[in-house]
Every structure is written in structure tokens, then in C-alpha cells.
Design a protein around this motif. Structure first.
Motif, PDB file in Angstrom:
ATOM      1  N   UNK A 156      -2.575   9.120  15.014  1.00  0.00           N
ATOM      2  CA  UNK A 156      -2.110   8.709  13.689  1.00  0.00           C
ATOM      3  C   UNK A 156      -2.838   7.457  13.211  1.00  0.00           C
ATOM      4  N   UNK A 157      -3.012   6.487  14.124  1.00  0.00           N
ATOM      5  CA  UNK A 157      -3.746   5.262  13.773  1.00  0.00           C
ATOM      6  C   UNK A 157      -5.181   5.593  13.381  1.00  0.00           C
TER       7      UNK A 157
ATOM      8  N   UNK B 174      -8.689   4.911   5.201  1.00  0.00           N
ATOM      9  CA  UNK B 174      -8.913   3.611   4.573  1.00  0.00           C
ATOM     10  C   UNK B 174     -10.390   3.220   4.596  1.00  0.00           C
ATOM     11  N   UNK B 175     -11.084   3.582   5.680  1.00  0.00           N
ATOM     12  CA  UNK B 175     -12.485   3.183   5.815  1.00  0.00           C
ATOM     13  C   UNK B 175     -13.419   4.046   4.983  1.00  0.00           C
ATOM     14  N   UNK B 176     -13.091   5.318   4.810  1.00  0.00           N
ATOM     15  CA  UNK B 176     -14.031   6.257   4.194  1.00  0.00           C
ATOM     16  C   UNK B 176     -13.749   6.530   2.714  1.00  0.00           C
TER      17      UNK B 176
ATOM     18  N   UNK C 192      -1.096   0.602   0.058  1.00  0.00           N
ATOM     19  CA  UNK C 192      -0.001  -0.134   0.693  1.00  0.00           C
ATOM     20  C   UNK C 192       0.753   0.761   1.665  1.00  0.00           C
ATOM     21  N   UNK C 193       0.933   2.032   1.257  1.00  0.00           N
ATOM     22  CA  UNK C 193       1.624   2.963   2.151  1.00  0.00           C
ATOM     23  C   UNK C 193       0.811   3.201   3.424  1.00  0.00           C
ATOM     24  N   UNK C 194      -0.501   3.382   3.276  1.00  0.00           N
ATOM     25  CA  UNK C 194      -1.355   3.578   4.454  1.00  0.00           C
ATOM     26  C   UNK C 194      -1.317   2.347   5.378  1.00  0.00           C
ATOM     27  N   UNK C 195      -1.357   1.160   4.769  1.00  0.00           N
ATOM     28  CA  UNK C 195      -1.296  -0.059   5.564  1.00  0.00           C
ATOM     29  C   UNK C 195       0.035  -0.141   6.332  1.00  0.00           C
ATOM     30  N   UNK C 196       1.125   0.234   5.643  1.00  0.00           N
ATOM     31  CA  UNK C 196       2.434   0.201   6.299  1.00  0.00           C
ATOM     32  C   UNK C 196       2.477   1.193   7.467  1.00  0.00           C
TER      33      UNK C 196
ATOM     34  N   UNK D 268      -0.100   2.302   9.133  1.00  0.00           N
ATOM     35  CA  UNK D 268      -0.990   1.805  10.182  1.00  0.00           C
ATOM     36  C   UNK D 268      -0.298   0.743  11.028  1.00  0.00           C
ATOM     37  N   UNK D 269       0.438  -0.138  10.368  1.00  0.00           N
ATOM     38  CA  UNK D 269       1.155  -1.187  11.099  1.00  0.00           C
ATOM     39  C   UNK D 269       2.241  -0.575  12.005  1.00  0.00           C
ATOM     40  N   UNK D 270       3.014   0.358  11.479  1.00  0.00           N
ATOM     41  CA  UNK D 270       4.088   0.970  12.255  1.00  0.00           C
ATOM     42  C   UNK D 270       3.540   1.742  13.451  1.00  0.00           C
ATOM     43  N   UNK D 271       2.453   2.503  13.226  1.00  0.00           N
ATOM     44  CA  UNK D 271       1.874   3.283  14.326  1.00  0.00           C
ATOM     45  C   UNK D 271       1.262   2.383  15.392  1.00  0.00           C
TER      46      UNK D 271
END
Length: 426
Positions: free
Chosen positions: A147-148, A155-157, A167-171, A173-176
Motif C-alpha cells: 500500500x505504501x 504521488x511521485x509519477x 491530502x488523502x494520499x498523504x493521509x 501514506x502516513x497511516x500505512x
């Protein structure tokens, strides 16, 4: 009385250590010097009276002269010689143990340590291969890692991402990443065998229950009374909800067993009739498996107990010396426990011999019962129990068995499912 092969040697070594001449010792013991010479060279038997006088003159316990070297040490030395596979002089084993007890103790201790390390390797191999909780933990780690990786790749591509989605992707990423770090920490603690393992609930619920019961000596005095509220704080301290539920169920069964088989009366009947579940069940009008469970969980009981359901899954494992049980996976198919499943209410008794260099003969008694909790039209629920009693007295043939195929050293067993890790074919 007959000499051990070491009595004369011990006499001679003790006399020389005290700087006594044969003639002086013989005079103190009231025998001739020539007779003492024959005794010291293990060529003559000696009466209990003469041995006692010699021991008194030497300042040593007569039993130490009569018994020779400790049987356990000699057996350990013999097993160590077989393990090394060398050209050890087995016929002089007692002589070595008597003349050099310190070195003999070192060799025996090294053998016992190698045995312990071998068992530890077997247990770790079994744990790494069959542990469902380890497998589930690794699966969770891989899931979090995937998942990470996926979120990071997006986010990178992707150059243009809506701020809300970013913001959702960042959230996510943090949770995973938090889940990945926590899972890795728990897994490391589990593999290290630290005390945090149980605190974080990663051990199997069955193992938690068995560890709790083992710490209590497998007997719950509180269950002998109608009120078991004193056990509530201990049960609440178990790591997982499943283990707590299993502990409460065990306490309820223990209460029912205590009511059907009162402790004073049951102890008296056990002393009179022996650990025979069928006889005791008939005497008290109780369930056969409840009787077997009661025998194994009496205070300071040396009996072992294994129970299983119709699938063969082990439900409880109370160990006893000399009888190894698998931590996970299937047990040895030759166990009388499984034979009892195919013959409900038919008592099965057998003398068994466990695998390994230090295999032991044990007496086992197995029984299977069937119940119908939902009535005549409901499913039949079968349970089998095997009582394991130490020190089988029979010298006749014994059933060879092991704990599980994976660590059983018997290569020619007809019931083998897979090569043993102890064999060259593993």
C-alpha cells in the motif's frame, strides 16, 4: 551383596587419596589384605557388613560404593558417545565416571546442552514453518508495504493531483507507514521471544491459555468453589479476547468437573483404583473425558493430557516429561488419541515409546465421546482425550511414536507424511 563394576575402583581411589596402605585399611575393616586386593580389582563380591566397615574406615557412605556412578550421568555419557559416533570405550564408562567425576560431569553437561540446543532448533524450525500467527503478521507487513509503495508511486509519477486527493494520499501514506512500523516492531519482539510478545497479543490464544494454566500448575483451587470471581483479574490480564474467552470456558469446565468429581472423594478413589478413567467414570457417574481432565489437573499431577475434536485439531496440551507435543500443525498420526476417534466410547490403552535418543516408555489411555448439543437432529460433536502416565511398568512391546513428522527422527515410519528436518532428505 553384588558389586557394581565400579565398587572396587572407588574403594581403591578413595584409599589412595587418603594415603592408606591396603594392609592398614584391611586391618581397620577386619579382613585380610589379599581379600581387599581382590575386592579393589573387582574380582570378589563383598557382603553388606564388610562394605559398611570399609566405608566407615574410608569415611564414605556405603551407598556410594555399592551404587557406583550416578545412573543418569552414565546414561548421558553413553548417549553422548552414540551422538559423537566415535570409538569410545563404552565398557569402561563407569570406570571413567568414577575416576574422573569432574570431567565426566563436564562431558555429560555438554551432551545435555547439545540436546537442549537441538530441541530449540527443532522448535524454531517448527515455529517458522507452521506458526499461523507469524504467517499472518508477515502477510500484514507485506500488505502495508504494498500500500505504501502504491501510494508513493502515484504521488511521485503524477504531476497534477487535486489538492484534496493529494491530502488523502498523504493521509493514507502516513497511516500505512504507521501500520508498517508497528507491525515490524511487534514481529521483531515476537521473533526475539521477548515479554512484549504476549503483551501485544501476538501469541496464539491456545498458547496464552496453556501458559496461564501452566503458571498455576494446571490446577485452579478457585474452581473447587461455586464462586470464581477471584480469577477475573487474572483472566482480564490475558492479552487477547480469544484467550480470555477460552480461559472463562476452561474455568466453567473446571467448576463442573469439581462438582461432579469432588476433590477429597476423587483423590480417595484415585488412590484405590488408579488413574483408570473408565473405572472412575463408572464410580462417579461422570463423563469419561471430564475424569481424564480431572486426573491430569489435580494438584501436582504428573500426568499429561491431550484433547482433540473430530477434525484432529488439538484443543488442549498439558505436557509431561518425555512426551513432546507439536506447537502447531498436525501431531503424530500414531497417537492412540486418533485411534480413539474412530472407536467412540471404547477405551484404548497402550504402552508407547517416544522417539529420540532418550526415548521414554509411557502408558497412555485414550477415549472418545460424542455429544449432541442441538438435539437428535443436530450435528454430532466428537471429542477425544489421551491421558499420558509416566513410567510404564511393562517390559513388553511398545508402540513407537513421535510428536510430529517434521521433527521425528524415525525414517522408516509407515505413517510418515513428510521428511524430517533431522534427516538427510529434508
Amino acid at each position: 551383596m553384588p558389586l557394581s563394576t565400579l565398587t572396587g575402583t572407588l574403594l581403591r581411589e578413595r584409599r589412595l587419596a587418603l594415603a592408606l596402605r591396603q594392609s592398614d585399611l584391611a586391618a581397620q575393616a577386619g579382613i585380610s589384605a589379599s581379600y581387599l586386593n581382590l575386592i579393589e580389582h573387582n574380582r570378589r563380591n563383598v557382603t553388606a557388613d564388610v562394605l559398611a566397615r570399609l566405608a566407615q574406615a574410608l569415611g564414605i557412605d556405603p551407598a556410594a560404593l555399592a551404587d557406583g556412578a550416578g545412573g543418569v550421568m552414565v546414561e548421558d555419557l553413553r548417549a553422548g558417545a552414540a551422538l559423537a559416533g566415535g570409538e569410545a570405550e563404552l565398557d569402561r564408562l563407569e570406570d571413567f565416571a568414577g575416576r574422573f567425576p569432574g570431567w565426566a560431569g563436564v562431558v555429560a553437561a555438554l551432551y545435555r546442552r547439545s540436546e537442549g540446543l537441538e530441541r530449540a532448533v527443532e522448535a524454531l524450525n517448527d515455529r517458522m514453518t507452521h506458526d499461523p500467527h507469524l504467517s499472518a503478521s508477515l502477510h500484514d507487513l507485506l500488505s502495508a508495504l504494498s500500500s505504501v509503495r502504491s501510494t508513493a508511486a502515484i504521488l511521485a509519477e503524477t504531476e497534477q493531483i487535486d489538492p484534496d486527493w493529494r491530502a488523502r494520499f498523504h493521509r493514507n501514506l502516513h497511516q500505512d507507514s504507521e501500520r508498517l512500523a508497528a507491525g515490524a516492531e511487534v514481529l521483531v519482539a515476537y521473533l526475539d521471544g521477548s515479554d512484549q510478545t504476549r503483551e501485544q497479543g501476538l501469541a496464539a490464544p491456545q498458547e496464552e491459555l496453556e501458559a496461564w494454566l501452566a503458571a498455576r500448575g494446571w490446577h485452579l483451587p478457585e474452581a473447587e468453589t461455586p464462586d470464581t470471581i477471584a480469577l477475573d483479574p487474572q483472566i482480564a490480564g490475558l492479552a487477547s479476547g480469544a484467550a480470555r474467552a477460552m480461559a472463562r470456558a476452561w474455568v466453567s469446565r473446571a467448576q463442573a468437573d469439581a462438582q461432579a468429581l469432588p476433590l477429597p472423594a476423587f483423590r480417595a478413589a484415585l488412590a484405590e483404583h488408579g488413574p483408570d478413567p473408565a473405572r472412575l467414570a463408572a464410580l462417579f457417574g461422570a463423563d469419561l473425558i471430564a475424569v481424564a481432565r480431572r486426573i491430569a489437573t489435580l494438584p501436582a499431577s504428573s500426568a499429561g493430557l491431550v484433547t482433540c475434536d473430530a477434525s484432529g485439531t488439538l484443543l488442549i496440551r498439558k505436557p509431561t516429561d518425555g512426551f513432546a507435543m507439536p506447537r502447531f500443525g498436525a501431531a503424530c498420526p500414531l497417537w492412540p488419541l486418533y485411534a480413539a476417534l474412530s472407536r467412540p466410547l471404547t477405551p484404548i490403552e497402550a504402552v508407547v515409546e517416544t522417539a529420540g535418543r532418550a526415548g521414554r516408555r509411557l502408558l497412555v489411555r485414550a477415549i472418545s465421546t460424542t455429544r449432541h448439543p442441538q438435539g437428535f437432529g443436530g450435528p454430532s460433536l466428537q471429542e477425544a482425550a489421551m491421558l499420558i502416565l509416566p513410567d510404564a511398568a511393562s517390559d513388553g512391546p511398545a508402540l513407537p511414536l513421535g510428536s510430529t513428522c517434521r521433527i521425528c527422527p524415525r525414517p522408516t515410519c509407515a505413517a510418515r507424511r513428510e521428511p524430517s528436518i533431522l534427516s538427510a532428505d529434508a
